[in-house]
Design a protein around this motif. Sequence first.
Motif, short mmCIF file in Angstrom:
data_model
loop_
_atom_site.label_atom_id
_atom_site.label_comp_id
_atom_site.label_asym_id
_atom_site.label_seq_id
_atom_site.Cartn_x
_atom_site.Cartn_y
_atom_site.Cartn_z
N VAL A 32 0.86 -1.17 0.00
CA VAL A 32 0.00 0.00 0.00
C VAL A 32 0.91 1.23 0.00
CG1 VAL A 32 -1.72 1.29 1.31
CG2 VAL A 32 -1.77 -1.21 1.33
N ASN A 33 0.66 2.17 -0.92
CA ASN A 33 1.43 3.42 -0.90
C ASN A 33 0.58 4.53 -1.49
OD1 ASN A 33 1.95 3.66 -3.83
ND2 ASN A 33 3.11 1.79 -3.52
N GLY A 34 1.00 5.74 -1.24
CA GLY A 34 0.25 6.86 -1.79
C GLY A 34 0.94 8.17 -1.57
N THR A 35 0.42 9.17 -2.28
CA THR A 35 0.88 10.53 -2.10
C THR A 35 -0.32 11.38 -1.68
OG1 THR A 35 0.54 11.01 -4.45
CG2 THR A 35 2.75 10.33 -3.77
N PHE A 36 -0.07 12.36 -0.83
CA PHE A 36 -1.17 13.19 -0.37
C PHE A 36 -0.80 14.66 -0.39
CE2 PHE A 36 1.02 11.67 3.46
CZ PHE A 36 1.25 12.83 4.17
N THR A 37 -1.84 15.49 -0.43
CA THR A 37 -1.69 16.92 -0.45
C THR A 37 -2.60 17.53 0.60
OG1 THR A 37 -1.35 16.81 -2.84
CG2 THR A 37 -1.83 18.98 -1.91
N PRO A 38 -2.04 18.20 1.60
CA PRO A 38 -2.88 18.92 2.57
C PRO A 38 -3.65 20.04 1.87
CG PRO A 38 -0.66 18.62 3.42
CD PRO A 38 -0.62 18.26 1.96
N ASP A 39 -4.86 20.28 2.30
CA ASP A 39 -5.71 21.33 1.75
C ASP A 39 -5.44 22.61 2.54
OD1 ASP A 39 -7.77 23.05 1.02
OD2 ASP A 39 -9.25 21.45 0.91
N ALA A 40 -4.73 23.57 1.94
CA ALA A 40 -4.35 24.80 2.63
C ALA A 40 -5.57 25.61 3.07
CB ALA A 40 -3.45 25.65 1.72
N ALA A 41 -6.65 25.54 2.31
CA ALA A 41 -7.85 26.31 2.64
C ALA A 41 -8.68 25.65 3.74
CB ALA A 41 -8.71 26.50 1.40
N ASN A 42 -8.46 24.35 3.96
CA ASN A 42 -9.23 23.61 4.97
C ASN A 42 -8.28 22.78 5.83
OD1 ASN A 42 -12.07 24.15 4.05
ND2 ASN A 42 -11.21 23.30 2.18
N PRO A 43 -7.67 23.38 6.85
CA PRO A 43 -6.75 22.63 7.71
C PRO A 43 -7.42 21.39 8.27
CG PRO A 43 -6.68 24.97 8.22
CD PRO A 43 -7.83 24.77 7.27
N GLY A 44 -6.67 20.30 8.29
CA GLY A 44 -7.23 19.04 8.77
C GLY A 44 -7.84 18.20 7.68
N ARG A 45 -7.81 18.68 6.44
CA ARG A 45 -8.33 17.94 5.29
C ARG A 45 -7.18 17.64 4.34
NH1 ARG A 45 -10.96 18.94 0.03
NH2 ARG A 45 -12.70 17.48 -0.17
N VAL A 46 -7.09 16.38 3.88
CA VAL A 46 -5.99 15.93 3.03
C VAL A 46 -6.59 15.12 1.89
CG1 VAL A 46 -3.95 14.45 2.96
CG2 VAL A 46 -4.38 15.84 4.97
N THR A 47 -6.07 15.29 0.66
CA THR A 47 -6.47 14.46 -0.47
C THR A 47 -5.35 13.46 -0.73
OG1 THR A 47 -7.76 16.24 -1.44
CG2 THR A 47 -7.15 14.42 -2.89
N LEU A 48 -5.70 12.18 -0.77
CA LEU A 48 -4.74 11.08 -0.90
C LEU A 48 -5.02 10.28 -2.16
CD1 LEU A 48 -2.62 8.97 0.25
CD2 LEU A 48 -4.56 7.94 1.44
N GLN A 49 -3.98 10.00 -2.94
CA GLN A 49 -4.05 9.04 -4.04
C GLN A 49 -3.46 7.74 -3.50
OE1 GLN A 49 -5.43 9.57 -7.16
NE2 GLN A 49 -6.08 11.45 -6.16
N LEU A 50 -4.32 6.75 -3.23
CA LEU A 50 -3.91 5.50 -2.60
C LEU A 50 -3.80 4.39 -3.63
CD1 LEU A 50 -3.36 4.01 0.11
CD2 LEU A 50 -5.80 3.42 0.10
N ASN A 51 -2.67 3.69 -3.61
CA ASN A 51 -2.44 2.53 -4.48
C ASN A 51 -2.41 1.28 -3.62
OD1 ASN A 51 -1.84 4.01 -7.04
ND2 ASN A 51 -0.22 4.84 -5.77
N VAL A 52 -3.21 0.30 -4.00
CA VAL A 52 -3.24 -1.00 -3.33
C VAL A 52 -2.84 -2.03 -4.38
CG1 VAL A 52 -4.64 -2.66 -2.06
CG2 VAL A 52 -5.11 -0.21 -1.83
N ASN A 53 -1.66 -2.60 -4.25
CA ASN A 53 -1.10 -3.50 -5.24
C ASN A 53 -2.05 -4.66 -5.53
OD1 ASN A 53 0.86 -4.54 -7.01
ND2 ASN A 53 1.67 -5.86 -5.40
#
Length: 137
Positions: free
Chosen positions: A73-94
Motif C-alpha cells: 500500500v502506498n500513496g501521495t497526499f496533499t494537505p488542503d491549505a484552505a481547509n486545515p485538517g483535510r488531506v487528499t490522498l491518491q492511494l495505491n493497493v497493489n
Amino acid sequence: FDTIGIGFIVPQSTGATFTGNYALLQDGTYQKTASSGFIDLLGHVLSDGSSSLQGAADFNDLGNTGLHPNVTVNGTFTPDAANPGRVTLQLNVNGAPISPETITIYQANSNLLLHVDIDSTSANVGNTAVGVLEKQQ
C-alpha cells in the motif's frame, strides 16, 4: 427508494500532524465495467507527514478474487491549505481492482483520521468506501 446512513462526529483539534505509524481500515464497494464487489482493507502505513505514506495490508475482494494477504500500500497526499485538517490522498493497493483510489482524509487529531473514497462513478467506474486511520503507539 429509501436511503439509510450512519456516521459519527468527533471534535477536530488544530495543529494536528499526520506523521508516524497508523493502522488502516477501509470497507466499501466498487463498480467496474466488468465486475463489482465488496471490499475490505486492513493494514498499517507509515506517513512522512508531508506528502507520502507506505505500508502493507490484507485486501479482501469479497465474492470475486478473494483474500490478498500482505499487499503493498502506498500513496501521495496533499494537505488542503484552505481547509486545515483535510488531506487528499491518491492511494495505491497493489493488485486491487479499486486502485488507485482518490480519498479525502479528515483529521480529528494526531491520533485519529477519518476517510472517504471520492472516486467518480462516471464511465461506470467508482468506489464507495469509508474508513479510519488510527495512530499506533
